[in-house]
Design an enzyme around this catalytic site. Sequence first.
Site, PDB file in Angstrom:
ATOM      1  N   LYS A   1       2.134  10.236   1.912  1.00 47.83           N
ATOM      2  CA  LYS A   1       1.980   8.943   2.595  1.00 47.83           C
ATOM      3  C   LYS A   1       2.999   8.834   3.731  1.00 47.83           C
ATOM      4  O   LYS A   1       4.142   9.297   3.584  1.00 47.83           O
ATOM      5  CB  LYS A   1       2.203   7.840   1.556  1.00 47.83           C
ATOM      6  CG  LYS A   1       1.881   6.426   2.005  1.00 47.83           C
ATOM      7  CD  LYS A   1       2.028   5.470   0.816  1.00 47.83           C
ATOM      8  CE  LYS A   1       1.719   4.036   1.163  1.00 47.83           C
ATOM      9  NZ  LYS A   1       1.809   3.141  -0.017  1.00 47.83           N
TER      10      LYS A   1
ATOM     11  N   SER B   1      -2.163   0.252  -0.981  1.00 44.12           N
ATOM     12  CA  SER B   1      -1.908   0.626   0.388  1.00 44.12           C
ATOM     13  C   SER B   1      -1.905   2.141   0.630  1.00 44.12           C
ATOM     14  O   SER B   1      -1.942   2.569   1.776  1.00 44.12           O
ATOM     15  CB  SER B   1      -0.557   0.057   0.831  1.00 44.12           C
ATOM     16  OG  SER B   1       0.494   0.645   0.081  1.00 44.12           O
TER      17      SER B   1
ATOM     18  N   SER C   1      -0.324   0.070  -5.343  1.00 39.83           N
ATOM     19  CA  SER C   1      -0.805   0.863  -4.208  1.00 39.83           C
ATOM     20  C   SER C   1      -1.124   2.317  -4.484  1.00 39.83           C
ATOM     21  O   SER C   1      -1.631   3.007  -3.610  1.00 39.83           O
ATOM     22  CB  SER C   1       0.197   0.799  -3.068  1.00 39.83           C
ATOM     23  OG  SER C   1       0.015  -0.410  -2.392  1.00 39.83           O
TER      24      SER C   1
END
Length: 472
Positions: free
Chosen positions: A74, A149, A173
């Site tokens: 990420k 997310s 997330s």
Amino acid sequence: MASVLELSEKLKNGSATAVSLAEESLAKIEATKDLNAYISVLGERALAKAAESDKRRAEGKALGALDGIPVAVKDNMCLTGTRTTAASKILENFVAPYTATALEKLEGAGAIIVGKTNMDEFAMGSSNETSYFGPVKNPLDATRVPGGSSGGSAVAVAAGTVPCALGSDTGGSIRQPAACTGVVGLKPTYGRVSRYGLLAYASSLDQIGPFGTTVADCATLLGAICGVDPHDNTTSSRPVEDFSAKLDAGIKGKVIGVPKEYFGDGLDKECKAAIEGMLQKMEKEGATLKEVSLPHISYAVSSYYIIATAEASSNLSRYDGVRYGYRSKDARKLFDLYAKSRSEGFGKEVQRRILLGSYVLSAGFYDAYYVQAQKVRRLITDDFNKAFENCDVIASPAMPGLPLKCGMNESDPMAVYLSDIYTVSLNLSGLPGVSVPCGMAGGLPVALQWIGKPFQEADLLSVAAATESLNK
Ligand code: GLN
């Protein structure tokens, strides 16, 4: 792409090389570009690291299961010399001067980082629509979001660009995008994995964790990235366990807590049926289902959004247009420099959170909101402790329904906040949780979220592995 363990076998028996796997991964990233799962692709760097891995192997010095395996991470984790944006305009051109501990460990185990994945801006969101670089698409259904997310990492795995990936989880997330895309996602116990080099959203809730197509791959990845870190004094000094040790243990004899508050109204009927179907299968395999209660759970979302935004407002004050990141071009005075850089650099959702967080921390409202939320946090943790006196593991939905329809973050942000109902309480109490597919509804995968006792990831993963084999 095949699983980590399968690919690792191929590397061992010589039917693949790290370079060939990196090339395959990079080609797949290119072919699935329209999913917008990646912010940066690190092709050259990855191929150079892959060549090093092949050299190691040729010299008989291969490091372990992850050596030569392509991985995506990420884009809120720092990797020296590469762009790290947190999907924000304010960090659009920020190049990290150091590497996050989790990534250092990952590369130390020989894994090849092929790219940095798209996400909600500063990890704020559940739909992956708040990224400055545009939304991530769900490969399973173009009308629905991939969850957020860490949606880019989930989609990177679901679309087969990499066998596994890292995300971060502050309120769901990792677990939510895993659920929305039909992969496995694990949020470790708070303190299990170092947060050093993870761009902070809410420091008392943030935790890095793995995505994979299998539970075994998540266990392997967790083993590689966890452990005490002198750079993060919230990391636990517990020894790193073999998280794969109990994967074949089965479900027989386990007591599964089923919170009565979790399976009432508010949970989509078809999703509920899929989850209950799996729990019945487990009962047939010799598990015992036991009703438990989490009486304060209905306050979880409200207290989460107070604590998370309070911490975010403080953490994000460092982006001021002075030290690093975006600086407004037309500011004449110091105050304008701060105000304009932040107003132009942060997106709407991030600004909403900073305002909310500053408000709940302000002198007049601190006791009424922030202190109350901290008290609720304690009560929720006590609820879990009590429930765990009577069971080994707790079963929960990961999401209240199927993945949200695209566009809701714009039209109804409250509804998006509410979709965090089943995930945020684990971050409030620091507990580990894993989201694993357990059936289908409306043509899409449904996930079960297993909640474990603190630092009992090996047991948690054993239950997740049982779910995986009963879902076949
Ligand atoms: N949806 C939650 C939020 O927006 C959780 C995000 C996360 O886990 N990073 O705060």
